[in-house]
Motif scaffolding. Sequence first.
Motif, PDB file in Angstrom:
ATOM      1  N   VAL A 141       1.366  -3.290  -6.124  1.00  9.59           N
ATOM      2  CA  VAL A 141       1.473  -1.971  -5.490  1.00  9.59           C
ATOM      3  C   VAL A 141       0.160  -1.219  -5.671  1.00  9.59           C
ATOM      4  CG1 VAL A 141       2.696   0.237  -5.498  1.00  9.59           C
ATOM      5  CG2 VAL A 141       3.953  -1.900  -5.913  1.00  9.59           C
ATOM      6  N   VAL A 142      -0.411  -0.735  -4.580  1.00  7.18           N
ATOM      7  CA  VAL A 142      -1.649   0.047  -4.593  1.00  7.18           C
ATOM      8  C   VAL A 142      -1.337   1.377  -3.894  1.00  7.18           C
ATOM      9  CG1 VAL A 142      -4.092   0.131  -3.992  1.00  7.18           C
ATOM     10  CG2 VAL A 142      -2.999  -2.084  -4.481  1.00  7.18           C
TER      11      VAL A 142
ATOM     12  N   ASP B 197      -7.483  10.961  -5.408  1.00  5.24           N
ATOM     13  CA  ASP B 197      -8.389  10.494  -4.355  1.00  5.24           C
ATOM     14  C   ASP B 197      -7.583   9.898  -3.213  1.00  5.24           C
ATOM     15  OD1 ASP B 197     -10.553  11.203  -5.925  1.00  5.24           O
ATOM     16  OD2 ASP B 197     -10.754   9.203  -6.802  1.00  5.24           O
ATOM     17  N   ARG B 198      -8.192   9.873  -2.027  1.00  7.73           N
ATOM     18  CA  ARG B 198      -7.559   9.232  -0.884  1.00  7.73           C
ATOM     19  C   ARG B 198      -7.485   7.716  -1.072  1.00  7.73           C
ATOM     20  NH1 ARG B 198      -9.730  11.654   4.910  1.00  7.73           N
ATOM     21  NH2 ARG B 198      -8.255  13.408   5.020  1.00  7.73           N
ATOM     22  N   LEU B 199      -6.404   7.145  -0.574  1.00  9.75           N
ATOM     23  CA  LEU B 199      -6.305   5.684  -0.478  1.00  9.75           C
ATOM     24  C   LEU B 199      -6.981   5.252   0.809  1.00  9.75           C
ATOM     25  CD1 LEU B 199      -2.677   4.598  -1.442  1.00  9.75           C
ATOM     26  CD2 LEU B 199      -4.781   3.637  -2.342  1.00  9.75           C
ATOM     27  N   ASP B 200      -8.011   4.440   0.694  1.00 13.82           N
ATOM     28  CA  ASP B 200      -8.740   3.960   1.860  1.00 13.82           C
ATOM     29  C   ASP B 200      -8.398   2.501   2.150  1.00 13.82           C
ATOM     30  OD1 ASP B 200     -10.176   6.346   2.348  1.00 13.82           O
ATOM     31  OD2 ASP B 200     -11.596   5.833   0.754  1.00 13.82           O
ATOM     32  N   PRO B 201      -8.619   2.037   3.380  1.00 14.36           N
ATOM     33  CA  PRO B 201      -8.407   0.615   3.671  1.00 14.36           C
ATOM     34  C   PRO B 201      -9.186  -0.307   2.743  1.00 14.36           C
ATOM     35  CG  PRO B 201      -8.624   1.839   5.712  1.00 14.36           C
ATOM     36  CD  PRO B 201      -8.931   2.810   4.599  1.00 14.36           C
TER      37      PRO B 201
ATOM     38  N   PRO C 148       0.824  -1.212   0.000  1.00 14.74           N
ATOM     39  CA  PRO C 148       0.000   0.000   0.000  1.00 14.74           C
ATOM     40  C   PRO C 148       0.857   1.260   0.000  1.00 14.74           C
ATOM     41  CG  PRO C 148      -0.572  -1.498   1.815  1.00 14.74           C
ATOM     42  CD  PRO C 148       0.751  -1.924   1.271  1.00 14.74           C
ATOM     43  N   GLY C 149       0.260   2.342  -0.516  1.00 12.86           N
ATOM     44  CA  GLY C 149       0.800   3.668  -0.319  1.00 12.86           C
ATOM     45  C   GLY C 149       0.329   4.212   1.019  1.00 12.86           C
ATOM     46  N   TRP C 150       0.128   5.516   1.095  1.00 13.56           N
ATOM     47  CA  TRP C 150      -0.289   6.125   2.365  1.00 13.56           C
ATOM     48  C   TRP C 150      -1.795   5.980   2.508  1.00 13.56           C
ATOM     49  CZ3 TRP C 150       1.865  11.510   4.238  1.00 13.56           C
ATOM     50  CH2 TRP C 150       1.751  11.573   5.643  1.00 13.56           C
ATOM     51  N   VAL C 151      -2.207   5.009   3.283  1.00 19.97           N
ATOM     52  CA  VAL C 151      -3.616   4.687   3.461  1.00 19.97           C
ATOM     53  C   VAL C 151      -4.187   5.508   4.617  1.00 19.97           C
ATOM     54  CG1 VAL C 151      -5.280   2.846   3.906  1.00 19.97           C
ATOM     55  CG2 VAL C 151      -3.197   2.364   2.601  1.00 19.97           C
ATOM     56  N   VAL C 152      -5.357   6.072   4.406  1.00 15.06           N
ATOM     57  CA  VAL C 152      -5.980   6.938   5.401  1.00 15.06           C
ATOM     58  C   VAL C 152      -6.709   6.072   6.434  1.00 15.06           C
ATOM     59  CG1 VAL C 152      -7.582   8.843   5.807  1.00 15.06           C
ATOM     60  CG2 VAL C 152      -6.213   8.775   3.710  1.00 15.06           C
ATOM     61  N   THR C 153      -6.071   5.871   7.571  1.00  9.32           N
ATOM     62  CA  THR C 153      -6.674   5.174   8.701  1.00  9.32           C
ATOM     63  C   THR C 153      -6.765   6.136   9.885  1.00  9.32           C
ATOM     64  OG1 THR C 153      -4.540   4.434   9.560  1.00  9.32           O
ATOM     65  CG2 THR C 153      -5.637   2.995   7.946  1.00  9.32           C
ATOM     66  N   GLU C 154      -7.469   5.728  10.922  1.00  6.87           N
ATOM     67  CA  GLU C 154      -7.571   6.572  12.118  1.00  6.87           C
ATOM     68  C   GLU C 154      -6.187   6.846  12.697  1.00  6.87           C
ATOM     69  OE1 GLU C 154     -10.245   5.051  15.021  1.00  6.87           O
ATOM     70  OE2 GLU C 154     -11.966   4.984  13.652  1.00  6.87           O
ATOM     71  N   ARG C 155      -5.326   5.836  12.721  1.00  2.00           N
ATOM     72  CA  ARG C 155      -3.987   6.006  13.272  1.00  2.00           C
ATOM     73  C   ARG C 155      -3.191   7.052  12.495  1.00  2.00           C
ATOM     74  NH1 ARG C 155       0.400   3.490  15.882  1.00  2.00           N
ATOM     75  NH2 ARG C 155       2.326   3.361  14.661  1.00  2.00           N
TER      76      ARG C 155
ATOM     77  N   ILE D 256      -7.206  -1.413  -0.260  1.00  3.98           N
ATOM     78  CA  ILE D 256      -6.219  -2.456   0.017  1.00  3.98           C
ATOM     79  C   ILE D 256      -6.910  -3.801   0.186  1.00  3.98           C
ATOM     80  CG2 ILE D 256      -4.310  -3.135   1.506  1.00  3.98           C
ATOM     81  CD1 ILE D 256      -4.046  -0.419  -0.120  1.00  3.98           C
ATOM     82  N   ALA D 257      -8.043  -3.793   0.862  1.00  4.88           N
ATOM     83  CA  ALA D 257      -8.781  -5.044   1.072  1.00  4.88           C
ATOM     84  C   ALA D 257      -9.232  -5.655  -0.245  1.00  4.88           C
ATOM     85  CB  ALA D 257      -9.977  -4.793   1.984  1.00  4.88           C
ATOM     86  N   ARG D 258      -9.676  -4.818  -1.182  1.00  4.08           N
ATOM     87  CA  ARG D 258     -10.132  -5.360  -2.469  1.00  4.08           C
ATOM     88  C   ARG D 258      -8.983  -5.993  -3.246  1.00  4.08           C
ATOM     89  NH1 ARG D 258     -12.988  -0.146  -2.568  1.00  4.08           N
ATOM     90  NH2 ARG D 258     -15.062  -0.539  -1.689  1.00  4.08           N
ATOM     91  N   ALA D 259      -7.799  -5.407  -3.138  1.00  5.23           N
ATOM     92  CA  ALA D 259      -6.632  -6.018  -3.788  1.00  5.23           C
ATOM     93  C   ALA D 259      -6.287  -7.349  -3.127  1.00  5.23           C
ATOM     94  CB  ALA D 259      -5.448  -5.060  -3.719  1.00  5.23           C
TER      95      ALA D 259
END
Length: 255
Positions: A249-250, A221-225, A192-199, A228-231
């Motif tokens: 790579v996502v 667009d933002r990378l969301d969890p 993953p790249g920079w995924v937008v999580t709460e952390r 990554i899950a779909r990949a």
Amino acid sequence: MAEGRHFATYPSLNDRTVFITGGATGIGATLVVHFYSQGCKVAFVDLDETKGQAMAAQLGADGCWFRRCDVTDAAALQAAIRDAATALGPITVLINNVANDGRQVAAEVTPEAWRETLAVNLDPTFNAATAVYPMMRDAGGGSIVNLSSINALIGHADLAAYSAAKGAINSLTKSLAHAWGADRVRVNALSPGWVVTERQLELWLTPEAEAEWQKLTALKDRLDPDDIARAALFLAADDSRMMTGQNLVVDAGRT
């Protein structure tokens, strides 16, 4: 889910037993939900017992298994894998997700801190893989997805040990793919790249940092969890049956 977008369902995943490390929060929690939604039986471990139990309760007792586990304890992790298989059936999908991307000034990393970083970011990947391999071999095949990071490819000034661990995961993925391919056990990495999580939002992903990141990406667009899950679903499913030893790579097309 974005309005007007439609995403895949994978019939080959229905009723498969999946084991996910670090599944109580962040990308891991999203992985648990996505695999469960595909009809999988999902087992997951995490240090956060409160959130892990809440996730398991949300999904329901049927086809969901959780245990608090310190993945740096190899014996405990492998015992959890064996017990999950006893409860849900032989594991044929493994998602090595657990990680800790805490920032460290490279010149100040002590030998102890270096070892601790690898103990959580690298060692569980190998220990979990070797625990599930006999089950996958005996089942006629399986899929292992190792969560890496684009930091293994581009480096980060404050992530020397973390990046080293993720680079090792990329190499380990290649080695295990060759070692176990004859048994139809596929092993791929997902970066993953920079995924937008709460952390990330709480600690590092400020509006200014996000703006700088998006200057480097083709897609804004933002990378969301979920992305990554779909990949991970694709790599786990039969649709990717001839993919092994690869690093998907996502990262929204980061330059």
